[in-house]
Each structure stands twice: as structure tokens, then as C-alpha cells.
Design an enzyme around this catalytic site. Structure first.
Site, PDB file in Angstrom:
ATOM      1  N   THR A   1       0.838  -1.199   0.000  1.00 37.70           N
ATOM      2  CA  THR A   1       0.000   0.000   0.000  1.00 37.70           C
ATOM      3  C   THR A   1       0.874   1.251   0.000  1.00 37.70           C
ATOM      4  OG1 THR A   1      -1.660  -1.195   1.273  1.00 37.70           O
ATOM      5  CG2 THR A   1      -1.875   1.203   1.207  1.00 37.70           C
TER       6      THR A   1
ATOM      7  N   THR B   1      -3.399   0.582  -3.320  1.00 41.61           N
ATOM      8  CA  THR B   1      -2.778  -0.639  -2.818  1.00 41.61           C
ATOM      9  C   THR B   1      -2.954  -1.809  -3.767  1.00 41.61           C
ATOM     10  OG1 THR B   1      -2.700  -2.167  -0.929  1.00 41.61           O
ATOM     11  CG2 THR B   1      -4.855  -1.282  -1.527  1.00 41.61           C
ATOM     12  N   VAL B   2      -1.987  -2.729  -3.728  1.00 44.68           N
ATOM     13  CA  VAL B   2      -2.172  -4.055  -4.327  1.00 44.68           C
ATOM     14  C   VAL B   2      -2.319  -5.089  -3.222  1.00 44.68           C
ATOM     15  CG1 VAL B   2      -1.047  -3.573  -6.529  1.00 44.68           C
ATOM     16  CG2 VAL B   2       0.343  -4.344  -4.582  1.00 44.68           C
TER      17      VAL B   2
ATOM     18  N   ASP C   1      -8.929  -9.281   1.242  1.00 45.44           N
ATOM     19  CA  ASP C   1      -9.593  -8.363   2.167  1.00 45.44           C
ATOM     20  C   ASP C   1     -11.040  -8.760   2.425  1.00 45.44           C
ATOM     21  OD1 ASP C   1      -7.408  -6.845   2.694  1.00 45.44           O
ATOM     22  OD2 ASP C   1      -7.966  -5.147   1.443  1.00 45.44           O
TER      23      ASP C   1
ATOM     24  N   SER D   1      -9.203  -0.991   5.475  1.00 43.98           N
ATOM     25  CA  SER D   1      -8.792  -0.196   6.630  1.00 43.98           C
ATOM     26  C   SER D   1      -8.334   1.202   6.231  1.00 43.98           C
ATOM     27  CB  SER D   1      -7.667  -0.902   7.390  1.00 43.98           C
ATOM     28  OG  SER D   1      -8.142  -2.066   8.016  1.00 43.98           O
TER      29      SER D   1
ATOM     30  N   GLY E   1      -0.456  -0.036   5.620  1.00 38.72           N
ATOM     31  CA  GLY E   1      -0.193  -0.957   6.719  1.00 38.72           C
ATOM     32  C   GLY E   1      -1.357  -1.849   7.076  1.00 38.72           C
ATOM     33  N   GLY E   2      -2.209  -2.196   6.107  1.00 38.61           N
ATOM     34  CA  GLY E   2      -3.290  -3.136   6.375  1.00 38.61           C
ATOM     35  C   GLY E   2      -4.209  -2.664   7.486  1.00 38.61           C
TER      36      GLY E   2
END
Length: 479
Positions: free
Chosen positions: A289, A307-308, A331, A360, A381-382
Site C-alpha cells: 500500500t 494498494t495491491v 480483504d 482499513s 499498513g493493512g
């Protein structure tokens, strides 16, 4: 993407989130859960180019070709920078070491060894693809030869995407979700992102006198508890197009009233197990991301997260076009199985045809009470993203400038696993204050780069101050 036009304009958000291909269903990863991480089945229909195209059509001043062509030329060859050099070997660490395709080695290990910092790297096929997009627009990606090549690669690696999936992708543009924090207006993205959750956390923290009391052990505990209630609220979020009967409930999450009810449950003496916070799991108990925060000379601000998902996405690269494809479908929740970030499944986030997975991300812009620009912020960062954004915003409460706020160590608690993940330089006395209140502490090296924030803030002196997180070797640049 959240966009605040020059003074007086209405803030808008653009949702170019990936969607599940038409052939998707809730049990598509049941036989082999790793297929949501690696390979063609993990790939969501990409929306980024359509999102950038819409933003350009609405607000762009330069010609599309003048924007894209320099990127195409850069992709033809450059020197490997520090962060890329750090991450290239992760293809083996975070992927399927024995299945790294030759197209990856041709680019990242052309002489048999992974490239290192300062060495020359070329992505000539990707450069040609970008040049075509520069000349023909985003349609060149979603239809025609580029699309045909990408779909063929996806299907050859186990995916189900079709040409129709690509051609029919649509962006959503809407008035940004609006909240306030200590009198400042907050604009962010709505579901299925975590913008509503960010506002929920800020609403709870606003009720404490953080500026007056300072950074104490009790206040860190309060903040962690707010984050835990935030993650519980996150389990109620999904693509509202698939849950129209939940639109009102999700709208509640960002309100002051909802946050007051949860705030009253914060126990200042101890923390609690996950069920106390009311998550909706169906079982008991983004390294790929990047974020950009931009402000121009006219006061237009943009917070953009793209993001990927994981490192190098699905680890599928189309060798003809050079495009690296996402593994965004991880996700989604999978019945009975946590995702890569350890987050348990939510019944509102199972895969379905055309559905957008929960995210997120929360690209955010803030204004002062007088309507002037204050802050553009977001991160990577997820599952740590919205909590990291919140802590940077709270930095002002602790008397930090934007650089200090971005660089200061952070904490993270997502209910499951049952631990507070703490960066290594977090003050020892504050960590101990969490322990005595029952928090299970897990320390990790701050340089691991698990969450990174990028921000631009307007100072009281009329200057703009920018901070790019050193955890990811980011840089801030001015005009």
C-alpha cells in the site's frame, strides 16, 4: 481518494476500490485458503486508473498525456532505491519461494541475484503499457489488447476474471463523510473503507482531556480502548450496495451519540476480552500500500491511498504488459478463517460478484473551524491504517508537530489476536501502564515498517509542513 477543492468547495471522495469478478462467491477460497493470497483467484478487478481518470476529468489542469507520460519514461529504467531494495527479497519471504515466475526474475534478478540499492532496473513492457495509456486514456487498460493480455494471465494462474469484468468496472464519487474533532472539521471516506471507524475513534478520544493531561499511562490505555471499540465497529462495515438494510446502522458509527454510548463503557482500570467490545464475528472470539497527501498553491488538498494489498500483490505479473496484479480479494472474509492480517471474518464481508471488500484505508482531510485547510493525512499498513491515522491526529493533543506525530511510536490492538502490538521505542513507563491494566503486550522493531503515515499540515505561521514516514523511507517534497 478524498479531495478538498480550493477554498469554499465541497469535499468529495472517489471510491475506486477493486471489486470481485462476476464469478465470485462466499466459498471460492474454501478448498485452498492460500488462493486468496497468491495466484489469479486472489485478483480483484482493478479500479485505480478509472479513479485517477475521474479525478483528472473533474479537477485536472494538465493534459492526461502530460501527466502519465513522465511515469511511462521513468518505468523504462531507474536506480533501485533503498525501500525497493529492502522489499525485493520479500518475494521469497512472503510468497511461494518455489513458484516465483520467470517474469519476476527477469526484472528483479536479471543476473541471477536480486537487485540491490543503486543498481539499474528496467520495466520496459510496463513502460510501453503506460505509454499506451498516456496516449489513449484509461480505456486502453480496460478494453483491447492490454485487457486481453491481463485477463489471459489471470485465468492462466487460476483466476476467474473476464473481459466483461474489466470493461464494466465503475467508480463511485460522493460527498465525503463529515465529522469533527475538537472543533476541526474532518472529511474522510465512507464504507467499505474505515473512514466511519476513524471518526468513531476520534469521537471517543475527544471526550478525554488529552491536551490538558498530557501523554500519561491512563491516556494511552484510554486510546487503546477506543481503538478496540473501533475495531469492533469495523466488523459491522461492508459494501452497502449489498446490505441496504444496514445503511442506517453504518451511518450511526460515525456519530457523536454512538461514540458516547461506547465511551461510557471504557473501563479506566483494566482492559477486557474481545466480546466486551461487541464485534460481530461469525466464529468465536497492506505492505503493498502507498499513500500520498498533497496540497497545492490554491489550497486544493488530496489524500489518496492505493494498494495491491500484500507485498507485490498476488505475485502474478503479466509479462506482456508488465502489470503487477493485486490480491485484494484477501480483504474479503472467508467463513471460519482469519485473513492475512489476523482479522477474524465478518458475515458482512464475504465475497460476492461485484462486491467491494472492506478496507482499513481512510484518506482524510481536516479543516479549521474557520474553513481553512489544516491537514491531509493517510497511511499504509493493512489493518493498522486507521489506528495509525488516529494517533497522528492525536499527536496535536500531545503537543507534537506533524513531523513528531508521524515519527512517534504507535500502538495497535485489533481485538484478535488478543494483544497490544507496540513499536519498540514506545516509552517503557507507558508500556508498563498498559500491562498493569491487563493488556497483553507484543513488542516489535519500529523499523519493521508495519504502518506508515504521510501527512501535510498547515502551520499557524502560514507555512505548509509535510512529513513522510521514515518507517518506509518516505520523503516529503515541496514546490
Amino acid at each position: 481518494m478524498t479531495i478538498r477543492p480550493p477554498e469554499g468547495g465541497k469535499a468529495v471522495s472517489i471510491d475506486f476500490r477493486e471489486i470481485a469478478p462476476a464469478g465470485s462467491n462466499a466459498t471460492m477460497f474454501g478448498k485452498d485458503p492460500s488462493t486468496s493470497l497468491f495466484g489469479g483467484l486472489a485478483i480483484g478487478v482493478p479500479g485505480e486508473l478509472r479513479g485517477l481518470e475521474l479525478a483528472h476529468n473533474q479537477y485536472g489542469r494538465l493534459l492526461w498525456k502530460d501527466v502519465v507520460e513522465p511515469v511511462a519514461k521513468l518505468a523504462a529504467g531507474w536506480r533501485v532505491q533503498k525501500e525497493l531494495a529492502r522489499r525485493i527479497p520479500w518475494l521469497e519471504m512472503f510468497g511461494r519461494k518455489d513458484q516465483i515466475a520467470q517474469e519476476w526474475k527477469d526484472i528483479f534478478a536479471p543476473r541471477g541475484e536480486w537487485l540491490t540499492e543503486g543498481e539499474w532496473i528496467e520495466r520496459k513492457n510496463f513502460s510501453r503499457t503506460l505509454q499506451t495509456i498516456a496516449e489513449q486514456g484509461a480505456d486502453a487498460f480496460y478494453t483491447g489488447e492490454i485487457a486481453e493480455s491481463i485477463v489471459a494471465k489471470i485465468r492462466a494462474t487460476g483466476g476467474i476474471m473476464t473481459m466483461e469484468d474489466l470493461a464494466s468496472y465503475e467508480v463511485i464519487m460522493y460527498d465525503s463523510l463529515v465529522g469533527t474533532y475538537r472543533g476541526n472539521k474532518v472529511y474522510t471516506t465512507n464504507a467499505p473503507t474505515s473512514g466511519p471507524v476513524l471518526l468513531h475513534v476520534l469521537n471517543m478520544c475527544e471526550k478525554f482531556d488529552f491536551p490538558g493531561e498530557g501523554l500519561t499511562g491512563l491516556n494511552v490505555h484510554r486510546m487503546v480502548e477506543a481503538l478496540k471499540f473501533g475495531f469492533a465497529a469495523r466488523t459491522e462495515i461492508g459494501d452497502l450496495a449489498f446490505f441496504l438494510n444496514r445503511t442506517a446502522r453504518v451511518a450511526e458509527i460515525s456519530t457523536k451519540k454512538f461514540s458516547t454510548e461506547k465511551w461510557e463503557m471504557i473501563d479506566e482500570k483494566r482492559t477486557h476480552t474481545a466480546d466486551y467490545y461487541g464485534p460481530i464475528f461469525d466464529i468465536p472470539a497492506d505492505h503493498g500500500t502507498t499513500h500520498m497527501s498533497i496540497v497545492d498553491k490554491d489550497g486544493m488538498a488530496v489524500a489518496l491511498t492505493t494498494t495491491v494489498n500484500l507485498i507485490f500483490g498476488s505475485q502474478v505479473m503479466d509479462p506482456v504488459t508488465g502489470v503487477i496484479l493485486n490480491d485484494e480479494l484477501d480483504d474479503f472474509s472467508r467463513p471460519g478463517i482469519p485473513n492475512y492480517f489476523g482479522f477474524p471474518p465478518s458475515p458482512y464481508n464475504y465475497p460476492a460478484a461485484g462486491k467491494r471488500p472492506v478496507s482499513s484505508t481512510a484518506p482524510t482531510i481536516m479543516e479549521r473551524p474557520d474553513g481553512s485547510f489544516l491537514l491531509a493525512v493517510g497511511g499504509s499498513g493493512g489493518s493498522r491504517i486507521f489506528g495509525g491515522i488516529a494517533q497522528v491526529i492525536l499527536g496535536s493533543d500531545w503537543g507534537r508537530d506533524i513531523g513528531q506525530s508521524v515519527e512517534s511510536p504507535r500502538v495497535h490492538d485489533q481485538l484478535a489476536p488478543a494483544e497490544v502490538s507496540v513499536e519498540s521505542t514506545f516509552p517503557t513507563d507507558l508500556v508498563e501502564a498498559l500491562r498493569v491494566r491487563g493488556h497483553n503486550i507484543s513488542l516489535f522493531d519500529i523499523n519493521d515498517g508495519r504502518c506508515e503515515i504521510q501527512a501535510v499540515m498547515a502551520g499557524e505561521d502560514g507555512y505548509l509542513y509535510a512529513a513522510s514516514d521514515s518507517r518506509k523511507n518516505g520523503i516529503a517534497a515541496g514546490y
